[in-house]
Design an enzyme around this catalytic site. Sequence first.
Site, short mmCIF file in Angstrom:
data_model
loop_
_atom_site.label_atom_id
_atom_site.label_comp_id
_atom_site.label_asym_id
_atom_site.label_seq_id
_atom_site.Cartn_x
_atom_site.Cartn_y
_atom_site.Cartn_z
N ARG A 155 36.04 32.82 49.46
CA ARG A 155 37.06 32.36 48.54
C ARG A 155 38.35 31.94 49.26
O ARG A 155 39.06 31.06 48.79
CB ARG A 155 37.33 33.54 47.61
CG ARG A 155 38.53 33.43 46.84
CD ARG A 155 38.55 34.41 45.73
NE ARG A 155 39.17 33.71 44.63
CZ ARG A 155 39.16 34.09 43.40
NH1 ARG A 155 38.51 35.16 43.08
NH2 ARG A 155 39.74 33.41 42.49
N ARG A 263 31.85 44.20 48.23
CA ARG A 263 31.85 43.16 47.20
C ARG A 263 33.01 43.33 46.22
O ARG A 263 32.85 43.25 45.01
CB ARG A 263 30.53 43.17 46.40
CG ARG A 263 29.29 43.02 47.26
CD ARG A 263 28.09 42.69 46.41
NE ARG A 263 28.30 41.45 45.65
CZ ARG A 263 28.16 40.23 46.16
NH1 ARG A 263 27.81 40.07 47.41
NH2 ARG A 263 28.36 39.18 45.41
N ASP A 267 41.04 40.06 46.59
CA ASP A 267 42.34 39.69 46.01
C ASP A 267 43.43 40.67 46.44
O ASP A 267 44.57 40.27 46.70
CB ASP A 267 42.26 39.59 44.48
CG ASP A 267 41.55 40.78 43.86
OD1 ASP A 267 41.04 41.65 44.60
OD2 ASP A 267 41.50 40.85 42.62
N ILE A 297 34.25 42.21 35.89
CA ILE A 297 33.91 43.50 36.46
C ILE A 297 34.98 44.55 36.17
O ILE A 297 34.71 45.73 36.26
CB ILE A 297 33.70 43.44 37.99
CG1 ILE A 297 34.90 42.79 38.68
CG2 ILE A 297 32.43 42.75 38.35
CD1 ILE A 297 34.94 43.04 40.16
N ILE A 300 33.96 47.28 33.88
CA ILE A 300 32.89 48.20 34.26
C ILE A 300 33.49 49.49 34.79
O ILE A 300 34.49 49.46 35.49
CB ILE A 300 31.97 47.55 35.32
CG1 ILE A 300 31.27 46.34 34.71
CG2 ILE A 300 30.97 48.54 35.85
CD1 ILE A 300 30.56 45.48 35.71
N GLU A 305 38.72 53.31 40.58
CA GLU A 305 38.51 54.17 41.77
C GLU A 305 38.19 53.30 42.98
O GLU A 305 38.69 53.52 44.07
CB GLU A 305 37.35 55.15 41.53
CG GLU A 305 37.67 56.27 40.56
CD GLU A 305 37.77 55.82 39.11
OE1 GLU A 305 37.06 54.82 38.76
OE2 GLU A 305 38.54 56.39 38.34
#
Length: 339
Positions: A155, A263, A267, A297, A300, A305
């Site tokens: 990215r 993964r 950022d 994500i 999720i 954490e």
Amino acid sequence: MGGGDVCKVMGGCSLAYRRCEQRLRQLAVARNTRFLLYCCIALALITLAFRSSPPSFIGFTNRSAASAIDRLARSRKGYTLLMNTWKRYDLLKKSLSHYASCSRLDSVHIVWSEPNPPSDTLKKYLKHIVKTKSQDGKEVELRFDINKEDSLNNRFKEIKDLKTEAVFSIDDDVIFSCSTVDFAYNVWESAPDSMVGFVPRVHWPEKSNDKGDYYTYSGWWSVWWTGTYSMVLSKAAFFHKKYLNLYTNEMSASIREFITKNRNCEDIAMSFLVANATNAPPIWVKGKIYEIGSTGISSIGGHTEKRTRCVNRFVAEYGRMPLVYSSMKAVDSRSLWFW
Ligand SMILES: *[C@@H]1O[C@H](CO)[C@@H](O)[C@H](O)[C@H]1NC(C)=O
């Protein structure tokens, strides 16, 4: 009359008095409430009246000033849209067809990390979209940056022949209106070393006895509650292209390895990188976000954490906490008539 009866009368009286007092108070409250309600309605009506047409009694018409500003702005360079995508072609088409219509867009780079290269049909279709949607017959370049390895670091890979200094990094599933993006670009131009974005996040220190300083990563609600932030996420942010070079070639390789393996957190790494280089906070710009994909994500479990682990890992890599707090929010003052 016995003593007991006097007591009763007195008691009755004070009861009646208390009741009366209570009634009066209720009446006053009701009247206050009604007054407040009228005020609110009046304010709402005034706001509505002025929103559609800016007040001209201020001295000059806002419209001509605004168009002068826009003309000035257009004479400058523009930005590159750096879009991250992964096997969601409908979202890619949708968001690209929106951003192609923004007047300050100069070129588009799509970060491609899928095992198969983009199909000719997709390429042709996207080129067509960009061509038909771009403003004033302007030629907007569209490029796919194909990567062999599937890593989140792709990215922020360095792009050698980038035409603009400004990079607008965006996920394929979030949309901001062109006027909002243009405004953020203006903010970035006034502070080209800073990261300028729409999605703020914050870290908080936590003293633990044995390991020295420990930090936790906090999401939107913490920013909302405290009005404080220390990062803006690259899912929707402007930054200078030099940071792509720094990320790819100068930042510690173990940070990049950590990101590939986990993964996540590319950022946050970018936020650390810019903060370390500038010793300054990012800039949060007000903007309404439209999410066109399914939930990301961040919804999720265990996400926070994981992000906290990244923050502490990066602090260890830098040997200090480079992130700087801010409570500044940039707002287009042309859209505010009151204060
Ligand atoms: C952090 O900034 C300092 C000073 O600009 C620089 O020397 C150092 O290399 C940077 N650290 C990292 C890990 O990029």
